[in-house]
Motif scaffolding. Structure first.
Motif, mmCIF file in Angstrom:
data_model
loop_
_atom_site.group_PDB
_atom_site.id
_atom_site.type_symbol
_atom_site.label_atom_id
_atom_site.label_comp_id
_atom_site.label_asym_id
_atom_site.label_seq_id
_atom_site.Cartn_x
_atom_site.Cartn_y
_atom_site.Cartn_z
ATOM 1 N N GLY A 24 66.774 8.154 50.873
ATOM 2 C CA GLY A 24 65.788 8.988 50.198
ATOM 3 C C GLY A 24 64.713 8.218 49.455
ATOM 4 N N LEU A 25 64.522 6.961 49.783
ATOM 5 C CA LEU A 25 63.461 6.193 49.137
ATOM 6 C C LEU A 25 62.102 6.695 49.607
ATOM 7 C CD1 LEU A 25 64.769 2.518 49.422
ATOM 8 C CD2 LEU A 25 64.981 4.080 47.496
ATOM 9 N N ARG A 26 61.170 6.735 48.680
ATOM 10 C CA ARG A 26 59.807 7.140 48.995
ATOM 11 C C ARG A 26 58.842 6.210 48.285
ATOM 12 N NH1 ARG A 26 62.089 9.526 52.298
ATOM 13 N NH2 ARG A 26 62.353 11.734 52.585
ATOM 14 N N VAL A 27 57.712 5.953 48.903
ATOM 15 C CA VAL A 27 56.676 5.166 48.253
ATOM 16 C C VAL A 27 56.076 6.026 47.141
ATOM 17 C CG1 VAL A 27 54.437 4.050 48.523
ATOM 18 C CG2 VAL A 27 56.179 3.802 50.302
ATOM 19 N N ALA A 28 56.163 5.524 45.915
ATOM 20 C CA ALA A 28 55.614 6.238 44.763
ATOM 21 C C ALA A 28 54.251 5.683 44.360
ATOM 22 C CB ALA A 28 56.572 6.156 43.580
ATOM 23 N N HIS A 29 54.052 4.369 44.594
ATOM 24 C CA HIS A 29 52.820 3.722 44.161
ATOM 25 C C HIS A 29 52.332 2.695 45.176
ATOM 26 C CE1 HIS A 29 53.243 5.365 40.103
ATOM 27 N NE2 HIS A 29 54.528 5.084 40.221
ATOM 28 N N HIS A 30 51.043 2.731 45.428
ATOM 29 C CA HIS A 30 50.347 1.687 46.185
ATOM 30 C C HIS A 30 49.496 0.953 45.166
ATOM 31 C CE1 HIS A 30 51.246 3.055 50.286
ATOM 32 N NE2 HIS A 30 51.244 4.263 49.754
ATOM 33 N N ILE A 31 49.706 -0.377 45.041
ATOM 34 C CA ILE A 31 48.945 -1.128 44.063
ATOM 35 C C ILE A 31 48.007 -2.123 44.750
ATOM 36 C CG2 ILE A 31 50.644 -0.797 42.239
ATOM 37 C CD1 ILE A 31 51.635 -3.651 42.758
ATOM 38 N N TRP A 32 46.994 -2.511 44.013
ATOM 39 C CA TRP A 32 45.929 -3.388 44.525
ATOM 40 C C TRP A 32 45.303 -2.816 45.796
ATOM 41 C CZ3 TRP A 32 43.993 -6.523 41.152
ATOM 42 C CH2 TRP A 32 44.809 -6.990 40.113
ATOM 43 N N VAL A 33 45.081 -1.500 45.775
ATOM 44 C CA VAL A 33 44.508 -0.796 46.921
ATOM 45 C C VAL A 33 43.073 -1.263 47.198
ATOM 46 C CG1 VAL A 33 43.772 1.486 47.743
ATOM 47 C CG2 VAL A 33 46.028 1.198 46.727
ATOM 48 N N ASP A 34 42.339 -1.613 46.151
ATOM 49 C CA ASP A 34 40.963 -2.100 46.370
ATOM 50 C C ASP A 34 40.936 -3.427 47.121
ATOM 51 O OD1 ASP A 34 39.975 0.138 45.152
ATOM 52 O OD2 ASP A 34 39.129 -0.893 43.412
ATOM 53 N N SER A 35 42.074 -4.093 47.220
ATOM 54 C CA SER A 35 42.165 -5.378 47.907
ATOM 55 C C SER A 35 42.753 -5.244 49.318
ATOM 56 C CB SER A 35 43.036 -6.330 47.068
ATOM 57 O OG SER A 35 43.150 -7.572 47.673
ATOM 58 N N ARG A 36 43.081 -4.040 49.736
ATOM 59 C CA ARG A 36 43.768 -3.874 51.028
ATOM 60 C C ARG A 36 42.874 -4.282 52.192
ATOM 61 N NH1 ARG A 36 42.066 1.387 49.986
ATOM 62 N NH2 ARG A 36 41.245 2.496 51.793
ATOM 63 N N ALA A 37 43.534 -4.578 53.299
ATOM 64 C CA ALA A 37 42.804 -4.949 54.515
ATOM 65 C C ALA A 37 42.025 -3.745 55.031
ATOM 66 C CB ALA A 37 43.786 -5.437 55.578
ATOM 67 N N GLU A 38 40.923 -4.014 55.692
ATOM 68 C CA GLU A 38 40.076 -2.948 56.226
ATOM 69 C C GLU A 38 40.840 -2.031 57.184
ATOM 70 O OE1 GLU A 38 36.259 -2.911 59.095
ATOM 71 O OE2 GLU A 38 36.096 -4.218 57.344
ATOM 72 N N TRP A 39 41.781 -2.596 57.930
ATOM 73 C CA TRP A 39 42.545 -1.836 58.921
ATOM 74 C C TRP A 39 43.735 -1.082 58.316
ATOM 75 C CZ3 TRP A 39 47.373 -3.724 58.541
ATOM 76 C CH2 TRP A 39 47.523 -5.051 58.152
ATOM 77 N N ASP A 40 44.012 -1.280 57.034
ATOM 78 C CA ASP A 40 45.171 -0.686 56.373
ATOM 79 C C ASP A 40 44.846 0.728 55.897
ATOM 80 O OD1 ASP A 40 47.469 -0.120 54.942
ATOM 81 O OD2 ASP A 40 47.169 -1.697 53.444
ATOM 82 N N GLU A 41 45.363 1.721 56.609
ATOM 83 C CA GLU A 41 45.157 3.116 56.231
ATOM 84 C C GLU A 41 46.430 3.655 55.599
ATOM 85 O OE1 GLU A 41 43.455 5.657 59.192
ATOM 86 O OE2 GLU A 41 42.307 4.005 60.047
#
Length: 133
Positions: free
Chosen positions: A102-119
């Protein structure tokens, strides 16, 4: 209690937690370390973590000039838990034995730094930079 370890079985650990949040870091350092879109970890107090075997087989690499490091098995190279400070352990989500707890992603951090292809396609909160948990 959940257990996990490396790919070759040299290192084993246990965490005492019911349903922790998963954090995905999208920074360039984590992307290079994982060879993917980032690193997914559980962040837990040290008291909820214990080594079962092979702690002496854990190697670490610290990025020079940065407050960042990674931990891995000396034999198979699998990512392993570690601590950047005295209070918290960072547990790679993929190192857990049971992936259906039952694990779920709660937070995405450093989103402004993500790769262009990372959706990002899940419901986790998106943070432009890091957050303090």
């Amino acid at each position: 209690m959940l257990e996990g370890g490396c790919s070759c079985g040299a290192v084993r650990f246990a965490i005492e937690v019911t349903r922790p949040d998963v954090y995905v870091c999208h920074c360039s350092i984590c992307r290079r370390s994982s060879g993917s879109n980032g690193v997914a970890v559980l962040v837990l107090p040290n008291a909820q973590f214990r080594w079962l075997q092979g702690e002496d087989q854990v190697a670490t690499w610290r990025k020079p000039g940065a407050d960042w490091q990674t931990w891995f098995c000396r034999h198979c190279g699998a990512r392993l838990p570690g601590s950047n400070d005295a209070e918290r352990m960072f547990i790679p989500a993929g190192a857990l034995d049971e992936q259906t707890v039952g694990l779920r992603v709660a937070h995405h951090i450093w989103v402004d730094s993500r790769a262009e292809w990372d959706e990002i396609g899940d419901a986790g909160q998106q943070h432009p930079e890091g957050i303090h948990s």
